[in-house]
Design an enzyme around this catalytic site. Structure first.
Site, short mmCIF file in Angstrom:
data_model
loop_
_atom_site.label_atom_id
_atom_site.label_comp_id
_atom_site.label_asym_id
_atom_site.label_seq_id
_atom_site.Cartn_x
_atom_site.Cartn_y
_atom_site.Cartn_z
N CYS A 155 -29.82 -16.47 -12.56
CA CYS A 155 -29.38 -16.80 -11.10
C CYS A 155 -30.30 -16.82 -9.90
CB CYS A 155 -28.22 -16.06 -11.01
SG CYS A 155 -27.74 -15.66 -9.22
N CYS A 190 8.97 14.66 -9.75
CA CYS A 190 9.26 15.15 -11.16
C CYS A 190 8.11 14.41 -11.99
CB CYS A 190 10.52 14.46 -11.29
SG CYS A 190 11.16 14.90 -13.04
#
Length: 429
Positions: free
Chosen positions: A39, A415
């Site tokens: 790149c 819970c």
């Protein structure tokens, strides 16, 4: 440009103007060479760091097609589909330098050290013939220096256990300047993709011309041989900094983690294959790689899920990542009453204090209050019910549900599946 990490692609007028204004006037005697390092955004930044370099321009070179970004990407797709045999351009940078201040050998030393020249049609996250390593010269003297430095660097690579250099060294036949938005890209877009910083192998007999990747590997004496995470980084990697901010700065996991600017494993330890992008997070056990996570782009949940599939049991994984539920009365910590903290089993982040735990009779560990910022809540319409799911804020794993039938002072019942909790007792005072 095909990359695996998300990239901000936006123009910045002020940055562009500043970049152009910062380019010095050309002296009377200059030279230039065209280099392919994958790149061109990261290549441009690395080559511009060399004292004496006057300008670095992104471009396309030595292909048989039109010299535009769209043409190069489209042609590479055609090559991969087997629909053309025409040669594609390489993404390159044209490096112009003051010959009185820096010689070609110094420029090429930075070239060799700043990328991995052994990977063929690949560099960093980018795969394709347009990302090939290349040196394109304009005369026989440049060709001779390129071959000389290649052979010298090959000696160093071989000594370090790396493969043969695949860099194409050839006369420059065609060159096209890349579109303006590619020029000075990382000046305009500081968060842009930069790619890998090199093999970590120093050029023999010379210091790096700019930002060297030649950092020593980690000392194994400082690491946990039984189980160790290592984050392999590079100096200019914006996603390495993002991983540091998102994950490392909050690290409380029981798994030891260390950072390395060298792409080499610690002495006596073994990587399964060479690294090709940063950051890469590698899990070692007994000094051998068992898994790796490549190319962090801000998705912390995906990282923790990768780690969870190596640290959690199958039963824990089903709860954490598939919203499973243990059978009532079968999970861990139902009878845990000691002073202490229940933490995330992956991240180690505190979730609930034991003084917020109570006996609900439900068969699951229950709490009336979480620790501040420890959890997130999410609507859950599964199984024909409307519930509120509880997840760990740090790792995103599923913990359980919250209901409005708890005791004072909150009236809430969190819970929670005990099998995705880890209990850390308070230290005796």
């Amino acid at each position: 440009m095909a990359i695996s990490s998300s990239v901000l692609i936006s123009a910045c007028g002020d940055g562009e103007a500043a970049a152009k204004a910062s380019r010095p006037a050309m002296p009377a005697v200059t030279d230039s060479i065209v280099l392919g390092m994958g790149c061109f955004w990261g290549a441009e930044k690395r080559m511009a760091a060399i004292p004496g370099v006057l300008d670095v321009e992104s471009g396309y070179a030595n292909g048989d097609i039109a010299g535009t970004y769209d043409a190069v990407l489209a042609h590479e797709r055609m090559r991969q589909w087997g629909k053309t045999s025409l040669r594609n351009h390489a993404e390159v940078v044209k490096v112009t330098f003051d010959s009185a201040k820096v010689n070609l050998e110094t420029v090429l030393i930075q070239f060799w050290e700043s990328h991995n020249p052994t990977q063929g049609d690949r560099q960093g996250n980018d795969v394709g013939s347009n990302y090939r390593s290349a040196v394109y010269t304009h005369d026989a003297s440049q060709q001779a220096v390129a071959l000389k430095t290649r052979d010298a660097y090959q000696t160093a690579l071989t000594a370090a256990g790396l493969g043969r250099i695949t860099t194409e060294i050839a006369p420059l036949e065609k060159y096209f300047t890349a579109e303006e938005y590619h020029q000075d890209y990382l000046v305009k877009n500081p968060d842009g993709y930069c790619g890998l910083g090199g093999t970590g192998v120093k050029y023999p007999g010379a210091s790096s011309a700019g930002q060297s990747a030649g950092m020593p590997p980690l000392d194994p004496a400082t690491l946990d041989l039984q189980r160790q995470l290592i984050v392999f980084e590079s100096a200019d990697c914006i996603y390495c900094q993002k991983f540091k901010a998102d994950v490392l700065e909050h690290w409380q996991s029981p798994v030891a983690i260390a950072r390395s600017l060298s792409p080499q494993a610690p002495a006596g330890w073994t990587l399964a294959k060479a690294l090709f992008a940063t950051p890469t997070i590698v899990l070692f056990e007994q000094g051998r790689e068992v898994s790796r996570y490549t190319g962090y782009n801000g998705d912390t949940g995906r990282f923790w899920q990768w780690l969870g599939f190596h640290l959690l049991t199958p039963a824990q994984q089903k709860i954490a990542f598939e919203q499973g539920t243990e059978y009532p009365g079968t999970g861990s910590h139902l009878d845990e009453k000691r002073p202490g903290t229940f933490v995330d089993p992956l991240s180690g982040a505190p979730l609930f204090r034991s003084d917020a735990k109570y006996e609900s009779g439900s068969g699951w560990p229950s709490f009336f209050n979480p620790l501040p910022g420890a959890i997130t809540l999410h609507e859950d319409d599964s199984h024909g019910m409307r519930r509120v799911e509880v997840r760990s804020a740090s790792s995103g794993i599923h913990l359980g549900h919250v209901f409005d039938d708890g005791p004072p002072p909150t009236g809430k019942r969190y819970c929670i599946n005990g099998n995705v909790l880890k209990f850390v007792p308070d230290k005796a005072s």
